[in-house]
Design an enzyme around this catalytic site. Structure first.
Site, PDB file in Angstrom:
ATOM      1  CG  HIS A 202      85.942  -6.044  42.925  1.00  0.00           C
ATOM      2  ND1 HIS A 202      84.780  -6.449  43.532  1.00  0.00           N
ATOM      3  CD2 HIS A 202      86.391  -7.103  42.224  1.00  0.00           C
ATOM      4  CE1 HIS A 202      84.518  -7.706  43.200  1.00  0.00           C
ATOM      5  NE2 HIS A 202      85.489  -8.130  42.406  1.00  0.00           N
ATOM      6  CB  CYS A 326      80.562 -15.803  41.456  1.00  0.00           C
ATOM      7  SG  CYS A 326      81.793 -14.498  41.645  1.00  0.00           S
TER       8      CYS A 326
END
Length: 393
Positions: A202, A326
């Site tokens: 991705h 993240c």
């Protein structure tokens, strides 16, 4: 709000239509299990094999050295744990850096609780390791060096070939997290002396939930998931065929488009950096000025909070980041920015803008129109900035 500009390509990229088109039949009419021996299964297996060839070709690997995973974090986990446990009879020492992605750092912390020793190398103000310090950190118990190819926050590219050469000369396995570098930098695993490399689809305009680990033939590593014969008995579980097909198509397009992609991103990156420097005072570039990813612009804006900047940009349709996606929920300053020596209050004022294939010059012009106004407005609320303007600093 009508105008929308996406400048967070390091977090994820939009999937290209060509990738989606190639994936779609594998959700419906070509739904077979690659492990089945009848035609439905053979059709799916052929698609997986083709994708494996494409990913291998992008990095100069052999087809049977590519193992599909559920993403880059799984690949990092497998590489580090798999090497550690498979080679613990040779030693228990691992070398990494303080600026790795948490998918590496947290695995190393886990291994430290289970009998392994880990050395975390410092980096300089640009985020680069010192090769002499790396050499001196090696002991007769060192079994693995894991150093990221390019940093996900500041974009700095490490001297991977030299690191790999040092590891090779000392008989140590070399793993690199190349999730950010794949598709943005020319990679040849043989030329760069890489033994294991983590990748994610991705980040290169492919689907989420699929990645891969390159494992050089002959490297001793434990299996990651048990319970089936998939991925040559090293990673069990029915293959994510549509995802794998999408990864393969994205890899093929990345390879065919590499030169144009890099030149396009570099041109826009330099325009953006130059414009920000000209229009806004008290800013500085994080990361190396030249040895950096082509689409990365990470800068400090003194006297303001990065989160306030992000929210204000979002209100005018600009998507950016203050660091790794993240860890976006954390209020702690970035471990990467702290490692390159930024004080807490400065690190909190950082903003990452990352450019991709769909970014246009008009998008950059829009950012250069909006960003100075937002920075100026936020600084009007900063007593520190008022003191500086008044010459009281």
């Amino acid at each position: 709000m009508s105008k929308r500009v996406y400048l967070d390509y390091s977090a994820t990229t939009p999937m290209k239509k060509e990738v989606l088109d190639e994936m779609l039949p594998y959700f419906t009419e070509k739904f077979g299990n690659p492990s089945s021996i009848y035609s439905f299964g053979r059709e799916a297996k052929q698609a997986v094999d083709t994708a494996r060839e494409r990913v291998a070709k992008l990095i100069g690997a052999k087809t049977n050295e590519i193992y599909f995973t559920a993403g880059g974090s799984e690949a990092d986990n497998w590489a580090i744990k798999g090497i550690a446990y498979a080679n613990k009879d040779r030693g228990n020492h691992i070398i990494t850096t303080k600026i790795e992605h948490h998918a590496v750092l947290h695995v190393c912390e886990y291994l430290e609780k289970n009998g392994f020793d880990v050395t975390y190398l410092d980096v300089d103000k640009y985020g680069l390791i010192d090769l002499e310090v790396l050499k001196n950190a090696i002991t007769d118990k060192t079994i693995l060096i894991s150093i990221m190819f390019a940093n996900n926050e500041i974009g700095t590219i490490q001297p991977i070939k030299q690191i790999g050469q040092i590891a090779k000369e000392r008989g140590i396995i070399f793993h690199t997290d190349a999730v950010q570098a794949l598709g943005n930098v020319e990679i040849d695993v043989d030329e760069l002396n890489i033994d294991l490399m983590s990748m994610s689809a991705h980040k290169i305009y492919g689907p989420k939930g699929i990645g891969a680990l390159y494992i050089r033939k002959g490297v001793k590593i434990h299996s990651f998931v048990h319970g089936g014969a998939q991925e040559r008995r090293r990673r069990a579980g029915t293959e994510n065929v549509p995802g794998i097909v999408g990864f393969g198509k994205a890899a093929l397009m990345a390879m065919e488009n590499m030169d144009h992609h890099i030149n396009h991103l570099k041109m826009l990156r330099e325009k953006l950096i130059k414009g920000i420097m000209e229009k806004i005072d008290y800013v500085r570039l994080n990361g190396h000025p030249e040895k950096r990813l082509p689409g990365n612009v990470n800068m400090v804006y003194e006297f303001i909070e990065g989160e306030s900047l992000l929210l204000s940009l979002d209100m005018v349709g600009i998507a950016a980041s203050s660091g790794s996606a993240c860890t976006s929920g954390s209020l702690d300053p970035s471990h990467v920015l702290m490692a390159i020596g930024l004080p807490h209050e400065i690190a909190h004022g950082s903003l990452r803008l990352t450019i991709g294939d769909f970014t246009t010059e008009e998008d950059i012009d829009y950012v250069l129109e909006q960003l100075p106004k937002i920075v100026d407005r936020l600084r009007q609320m900063s007593p520190l900035y008022e003191n500086v303007k008044g010459g009281q600093k």
